[in-house]
Enzyme design. Sequence first.
Site, PDB file in Angstrom:
ATOM      1  N   HIS A  17       0.865  -1.195   0.000  1.00  0.00           N
ATOM      2  CA  HIS A  17       0.000   0.000   0.000  1.00  0.00           C
ATOM      3  C   HIS A  17       0.892   1.233   0.000  1.00  0.00           C
ATOM      4  O   HIS A  17       1.313   1.717   1.050  1.00  0.00           O
ATOM      5  CB  HIS A  17      -0.910  -0.049   1.232  1.00  0.00           C
ATOM      6  CG  HIS A  17      -1.927   1.059   1.284  1.00  0.00           C
ATOM      7  ND1 HIS A  17      -3.135   0.943   1.936  1.00  0.00           N
ATOM      8  CD2 HIS A  17      -1.932   2.315   0.773  1.00  0.00           C
ATOM      9  CE1 HIS A  17      -3.819   2.060   1.833  1.00  0.00           C
ATOM     10  NE2 HIS A  17      -3.104   2.923   1.124  1.00  0.00           N
ATOM     11  N   HIS A  19       1.316   4.870  -2.390  1.00  0.00           N
ATOM     12  CA  HIS A  19       0.968   5.739  -3.521  1.00  0.00           C
ATOM     13  C   HIS A  19       2.267   6.385  -3.984  1.00  0.00           C
ATOM     14  O   HIS A  19       2.876   7.141  -3.213  1.00  0.00           O
ATOM     15  CB  HIS A  19      -0.027   6.806  -3.085  1.00  0.00           C
ATOM     16  CG  HIS A  19      -1.283   6.242  -2.492  1.00  0.00           C
ATOM     17  ND1 HIS A  19      -2.434   6.068  -3.217  1.00  0.00           N
ATOM     18  CD2 HIS A  19      -1.559   5.771  -1.233  1.00  0.00           C
ATOM     19  CE1 HIS A  19      -3.369   5.542  -2.447  1.00  0.00           C
ATOM     20  NE2 HIS A  19      -2.855   5.340  -1.234  1.00  0.00           N
ATOM     21  N   HIS A 197      -9.541   1.170  -1.302  1.00  0.00           N
ATOM     22  CA  HIS A 197      -9.487   1.796   0.019  1.00  0.00           C
ATOM     23  C   HIS A 197     -10.902   1.749   0.595  1.00  0.00           C
ATOM     24  O   HIS A 197     -11.859   2.164  -0.069  1.00  0.00           O
ATOM     25  CB  HIS A 197      -9.069   3.260  -0.090  1.00  0.00           C
ATOM     26  CG  HIS A 197      -7.606   3.480  -0.343  1.00  0.00           C
ATOM     27  ND1 HIS A 197      -6.942   2.913  -1.390  1.00  0.00           N
ATOM     28  CD2 HIS A 197      -6.684   4.225   0.331  1.00  0.00           C
ATOM     29  CE1 HIS A 197      -5.668   3.298  -1.345  1.00  0.00           C
ATOM     30  NE2 HIS A 197      -5.483   4.090  -0.323  1.00  0.00           N
ATOM     31  N   GLU A 200     -11.242   3.489   5.970  1.00  0.00           N
ATOM     32  CA  GLU A 200     -10.197   4.363   6.527  1.00  0.00           C
ATOM     33  C   GLU A 200     -10.921   5.448   7.324  1.00  0.00           C
ATOM     34  O   GLU A 200     -10.797   5.528   8.535  1.00  0.00           O
ATOM     35  CB  GLU A 200      -9.356   4.956   5.388  1.00  0.00           C
ATOM     36  CG  GLU A 200      -8.252   5.920   5.849  1.00  0.00           C
ATOM     37  CD  GLU A 200      -7.513   6.588   4.677  1.00  0.00           C
ATOM     38  OE1 GLU A 200      -8.038   6.588   3.549  1.00  0.00           O
ATOM     39  OE2 GLU A 200      -6.400   7.126   4.915  1.00  0.00           O
ATOM     40  N   ASP A 278       1.871   3.936   2.820  1.00  0.00           N
ATOM     41  CA  ASP A 278       0.841   4.805   2.235  1.00  0.00           C
ATOM     42  C   ASP A 278       1.441   5.987   1.451  1.00  0.00           C
ATOM     43  O   ASP A 278       1.600   5.884   0.237  1.00  0.00           O
ATOM     44  CB  ASP A 278      -0.145   5.284   3.318  1.00  0.00           C
ATOM     45  CG  ASP A 278      -1.529   5.581   2.783  1.00  0.00           C
ATOM     46  OD1 ASP A 278      -1.775   5.385   1.582  1.00  0.00           O
ATOM     47  OD2 ASP A 278      -2.401   6.003   3.584  1.00  0.00           O
ATOM     48  N   ASP A 279       1.723   7.086   2.140  1.00  0.00           N
ATOM     49  CA  ASP A 279       2.304   8.274   1.498  1.00  0.00           C
ATOM     50  C   ASP A 279       3.483   8.753   2.347  1.00  0.00           C
ATOM     51  O   ASP A 279       3.383   9.750   3.074  1.00  0.00           O
ATOM     52  CB  ASP A 279       1.239   9.387   1.399  1.00  0.00           C
ATOM     53  CG  ASP A 279       0.032   8.945   0.596  1.00  0.00           C
ATOM     54  OD1 ASP A 279       0.108   8.961  -0.640  1.00  0.00           O
ATOM     55  OD2 ASP A 279      -0.987   8.553   1.218  1.00  0.00           O
TER      56      ASP A 279
HETATM   57  N1  HPA Z   1      -6.527   7.417   1.305  1.00  0.00           N
HETATM   58  C1  HPA Z   1      -7.221   7.745   0.209  1.00  0.00           C
HETATM   59  N2  HPA Z   1      -6.656   8.229  -0.876  1.00  0.00           N
HETATM   60  C2  HPA Z   1      -5.344   8.396  -0.907  1.00  0.00           C
HETATM   61  C3  HPA Z   1      -4.578   8.088   0.194  1.00  0.00           C
HETATM   62  C4  HPA Z   1      -5.196   7.554   1.355  1.00  0.00           C
HETATM   63  O1  HPA Z   1      -4.589   7.232   2.387  1.00  0.00           O
HETATM   64  N3  HPA Z   1      -3.291   8.378  -0.157  1.00  0.00           N
HETATM   65  C5  HPA Z   1      -3.312   8.838  -1.431  1.00  0.00           C
HETATM   66  N4  HPA Z   1      -4.555   8.857  -1.877  1.00  0.00           N
HETATM   67 ZN    ZN Z   2      -3.664   4.791   0.568  1.00  0.00          ZN
END
Ligand code: HPA
Ligand code: ZN
Length: 336
Positions: A17, A19, A197, A200, A278-279
């Site tokens: 996971h 991006h 996703h 969350e 994630d990011d």
């Molecule tokens: N959630 C939803 N969209 C996203 C995320 C995330 O954590 N990171 C980049 N786009």
């Molecule tokens: Zn994500």
Amino acid sequence: MTEIDSFIEGLPKVELHLHIEGSLEPELMFSLAQRNKVNLPFKSIEEVRKAYNFSNLQDFLNIYYQGMGVLLTEQDFYDLTWAYIERCASNHVIHTEIFFDPQGHTERGVKFETVLNGITRALDDGKKKLGISSKVIMCFLRHLSEEDAFKTLEQALPYKDRIIGVGLDSSEKGFPPSKFERVFAKARAAGFLIVAHAGEEGPPEYVWEALDKLKVNRIDHGNRSLEDEKLVARLVRDGMALTVCPLSNLKLCVVKDMRDHPLKKMLELGLKACVNSDDPAYFGGYMNDNYKAVSNALSLTKENLLTLARNSVAASFLSNAEKEALLQQVNAYGRA
Ligand code: HPA
Ligand code: ZN
């Protein structure tokens, strides 16, 4: 360094996971802005980092979409992806499955092919030079229309050999998976694997929809599944993986404190959770930082950490033989 932290550093890890646009570090953002003569609303790298204070997902997404505006050429996407692959090497990530957001680029006039060529050229080099294997997953932005997602799927079809799966990301609340049921049916029929996703920020209902309407192979995040006992039972029964992102959850206020993170509970319930970044450029760390933060807050054991690493191998989109080879690496590390 504590013994558990050094155990984490050496642990062979798989990331599921990530991006790629979220791995854009402020330093690279500035140098690409200069190279491409793009104006940034920040004067310095310190100012950028100060802006990375989010109270929810949308707060982050606003800055994330603005940041990716510096990415214009194939070389930009190469440089972005190569920088991430170098982080994989230093974090002992041996396999990674990365997301990209084509609509975040095509809506700015960057060609789908430019994005994909830059990303895959760097991933190929990662395999050749560093032995890191990888897959690419294309995500639809759920705040955009179904029609736009269909168009994006059309653009991806000629590159099917380079894209293993299709996912769903961006603003979750108010944009349920069911909105994209028909697009995902078409993607599945074309042979793409499916992720989304869900849970969350959105309710457990969105996780049910991801399972039953999109027919996902993995759930990205899935934290809020724990609010629904029947859903937990279903996820356990299906052996459905949850790609959990601890530092993201903290930065986006999905959890108030890392000690409240549900990861250990997930493992105790028999859920196939794994750890991901994630990011990482926005949330304060790559794979080792994520493992360390959650492990220290929840006092995870070495056996817990090995389980997390094995879960990500098992949930990957590799062949059974490839998974077996990676499992051997994790198990050998556990014995050593
Ligand atoms: N959630 C939803 N969209 C996203 C995320 C995330 O954590 N990171 C980049 N786009
Ligand atoms: Zn994500």
